[in-house]
Design an enzyme around this catalytic site. Structure first.
Site, PDB file in Angstrom:
ATOM      1  CB  THR A   1      77.097  75.397  25.594  1.00 48.22           C
ATOM      2  OG1 THR A   1      77.502  76.762  25.797  1.00 48.22           O
ATOM      3  CG2 THR A   1      75.660  75.260  25.999  1.00 48.22           C
TER       4      THR A   1
ATOM      5  CG  HIS B   1      65.378  73.880  29.842  1.00 47.00           C
ATOM      6  ND1 HIS B   1      65.350  74.825  28.840  1.00 47.00           N
ATOM      7  CD2 HIS B   1      66.545  74.075  30.498  1.00 47.00           C
ATOM      8  CE1 HIS B   1      66.453  75.544  28.866  1.00 47.00           C
ATOM      9  NE2 HIS B   1      67.195  75.105  29.868  1.00 47.00           N
TER      10      HIS B   1
ATOM     11  CB  SER C   1      76.490  67.016  41.044  1.00 41.85           C
ATOM     12  OG  SER C   1      76.268  67.888  39.976  1.00 41.85           O
TER      13      SER C   1
ATOM     14  CB  THR D   1      70.561  90.907  45.205  1.00 41.68           C
ATOM     15  OG1 THR D   1      70.539  91.467  43.902  1.00 41.68           O
ATOM     16  CG2 THR D   1      69.493  89.841  45.305  1.00 41.68           C
ATOM     17  CB  THR D   2      67.621  95.446  44.192  1.00 40.08           C
ATOM     18  OG1 THR D   2      68.565  96.372  44.728  1.00 40.08           O
ATOM     19  CG2 THR D   2      66.294  96.150  43.976  1.00 40.08           C
TER      20      THR D   2
ATOM     21  NE  ARG E   1      79.505  80.995  24.137  1.00 38.60           N
ATOM     22  CZ  ARG E   1      78.873  80.444  25.149  1.00 38.60           C
ATOM     23  NH1 ARG E   1      78.174  81.174  25.969  1.00 38.60           N
ATOM     24  NH2 ARG E   1      78.933  79.143  25.340  1.00 38.60           N
TER      25      ARG E   1
ATOM     26  CB  THR F   1      63.744  79.976  34.900  1.00 43.15           C
ATOM     27  OG1 THR F   1      64.025  81.336  34.544  1.00 43.15           O
ATOM     28  CG2 THR F   1      63.212  79.268  33.667  1.00 43.15           C
TER      29      THR F   1
ATOM     30  CE  LYS G   1      66.525  79.203  30.414  1.00 42.23           C
ATOM     31  NZ  LYS G   1      67.527  78.311  30.979  1.00 42.23           N
TER      32      LYS G   1
ATOM     33  CB  SER H   1      68.510  72.966  28.173  1.00 47.82           C
ATOM     34  OG  SER H   1      69.884  73.250  28.294  1.00 47.82           O
TER      35      SER H   1
HETATM   36  C1  PLP Z   1      68.733  78.710  31.858  1.00 43.22           C
HETATM   37  C2  PLP Z   1      68.988  77.723  32.941  1.00 43.22           C
HETATM   38  C3  PLP Z   1      69.074  78.128  34.277  1.00 43.22           C
HETATM   39  C4  PLP Z   1      69.112  79.562  34.668  1.00 43.22           C
HETATM   40  O1  PLP Z   1      67.862  80.170  34.582  1.00 43.22           O
HETATM   41  P1  PLP Z   1      67.791  81.730  34.282  1.00 43.22           P
HETATM   42  O2  PLP Z   1      66.477  82.150  34.809  1.00 43.22           O
HETATM   43  O3  PLP Z   1      67.952  81.898  32.804  1.00 43.22           O
HETATM   44  O4  PLP Z   1      68.929  82.371  35.032  1.00 43.22           O
HETATM   45  C5  PLP Z   1      69.157  77.156  35.254  1.00 43.22           C
HETATM   46  N1  PLP Z   1      69.190  75.846  34.956  1.00 43.22           N
HETATM   47  C6  PLP Z   1      69.135  75.427  33.668  1.00 43.22           C
HETATM   48  C7  PLP Z   1      69.168  73.968  33.390  1.00 43.22           C
HETATM   49  C8  PLP Z   1      69.053  76.347  32.634  1.00 43.22           C
HETATM   50  O5  PLP Z   1      69.050  75.933  31.365  1.00 43.22           O
END
Ligand code: PLP
Length: 404
Positions: free
Chosen positions: A363, A217, A137, A277-278, A22, A245, A248, A189
């Site tokens: 990936t 996503h 899963s 974690t902080t 990469r 998230t 994104k 994704s």
């Molecule tokens: C990117 C992604 C995550 C992780 O989210 P981040 O906020 O980037 O850590 C979780 N699940 C899927 C399906 C993703 O594509």
């Protein structure tokens, strides 16, 4: 003597020889000029068009979002200053969790430092909170879900991707009173396909299972207020945990879950990846709050996003570019070989100032190497035309396979 560095170099050689080493593109996004960015390499600096960002709506550069971040840093400073339990819960965190609960019509929500951490921390805790449980899963679940399931050490069954008949076969064999978690995503994704969420909820009800849905996503992009596919399909109330998230479509950073008050309180109390974690910077949280609030109303932006993706797919089909059968905003183009895939990406960037990262194993499965294009409302007709005519040229020059 052990030569540690030689071991690392051997590992890298293996990755290189498979054509999947990469290389990161060194970019400076130009705020206000989305999707343009300055690209740095050994030849210098030049402007390129970004075609593979997950900032799906350009929210990371929206003045409402950046102004909120500037206001937050001026008001409370840069960092949270502690874990959530010890001095790190700012009022911004409390407000954003309330906003996210409302986004998904759930009782409560919980923030994490990323979506990855959200999945890992929540799924590993669920396995511990539900003694004797089995996690079912989807085989294409994200690495962060797999990590959480593994860490929880519960029993795990993998069902074939989006195959509800296979899922039912597995559910049928488990005792009705055994705790079961069905873990899946809405928009996948890399292929841009979408899970049959309602049908999975039907099975969950029939077999007494708990539903865990990664909407990473989809949040901000689907549903009447951007709550995702479950919201679009009218089944939010049948999903026990939504995971999302802020990095994104919301354009900032961070992750979260939303669900019942009891579930959220339990994860808050048990999840190591949440506790030790902080807390997220209030600057990020303030920006994410503005973004979530903005997107709740931004129906036009969501419609424009879908229109751009549909148009790009159609234009590529007409040129015989092998666009894969996505039903979402994600536009994958099949190359089918890691070396060729990297070559296409290099040509696009070096000769045509178009940036799209090659997507290779692990990936995606070997033999399905692809370009993953993410058109946004900010990609104009000219952007689309230039991309498609350039791909046509590159496909011809490398003699790549066309669509039938
Ligand atoms: C990117 C992604 C995550 C992780 O989210 P981040 O906020 O980037 O850590 C979780 N699940 C899927 C399906 C993703 O594509």
């Amino acid at each position: 003597m052990i030569n540690y560095n030689k071991t690392f170099e051997d590992a890298l050689r293996a990755v290189r020889s498979e054509g999947r080493y990469r290389v990161f593109a060194d970019l400076e996004r130009i705020c206000g000029k989305f999707p343009q960015a300055m690209y740095h390499d050994d030849k210098g600096i030049r402007e390129v068009t970004v075609w593979c960002s997950n900032d799906y709506l350009g929210m990371g550069q929206l003045p409402e979002v950046t102004d909120a971040m500037k206001a937050a840093v001026d008001k409370v400073g840069a960092g949270a200053g502690g874990t959530r339990n010890i001095a790190g819960t700012t009022h911004f965190h409390v407000q954003l969790e309330a906003e996210l609960a409302d986004l998904h019509d759930k009782e409560a929500a919980l923030l994490f430092t990323s979506g990855y951490v959200g999945n890992e921390a929540t799924l590993s805790s669920l396995a511990r909170l539900l003694p004797g449980c089995v996690i079912l899963s989807d085989e294409l679940n994200h690495a962060s879900m797999i990590a959480g399931i593994r860490e929880g050490r519960s029993a795990k069954l993998v069902w074939r991707h989006n195959d509800i008949e296979h899922l039912e076969t597995l559910l049928k064999e488990l005792p009705l009173d055994k705790p079961k978690v069905i873990a899946f995503e809405s928009v996948y994704s890399m292929d841009g396909d979408i899970a049959p969420v309602a049908a999975i909820c039907d099975l969950a009800e029939k077999y007494n299972a708990f539903t865990y849905l990664d909407e990473v996503h989809a949040v901000g992009l689907y549903g009447h207020k951007g709550g995702g596919i479950a919201q679009r399909d009218g089944v939010s109330d049948r999903i026990d945990v939504v995971e999302g998230t802020l990095g994104k479509a919301f354009g900032v950073m961070g992750g979260y879950i939303a669900g019942s008050a009891a579930l959220i309180d339990a994860v808050r109390s048990y999840a190591s990846g949440f506790i030790f974690t902080t807390a997220l910077s209030p600057v990020l949280v303030g920006g994410a709050l503005a973004s979530v609030q903005y997107l709740k109303q931004a129906h036009g932006l969501r419609a424009a996003h879908q229109e751009r993706a549909a148009k790009l797919k159609e234009m590529m089909r007409q040129q015989g570019i092998p666009v894969m059968p996505s039903v979402s905003h994600i536009v994958p183009v099949l190359v089918g070989d890691p070396v060729q895939c990297k070559r296409v990406s290099d040509l696009l960037l070096d000769v045509h100032d178009l940036y799209v990262q090659p997507i290779n194993y692990p990936t995606v499965p070997k033999g399905t190497e692809r370009l993953r294009l993410t058109p946004t409302p900010m990609h104009t007709d000219e952007h689309l035309q230039k991309l498609v005519s350039t791909l046509d040229e590159v496909w011809a020059s490398l003699k790549l396979k066309r669509a039938a």
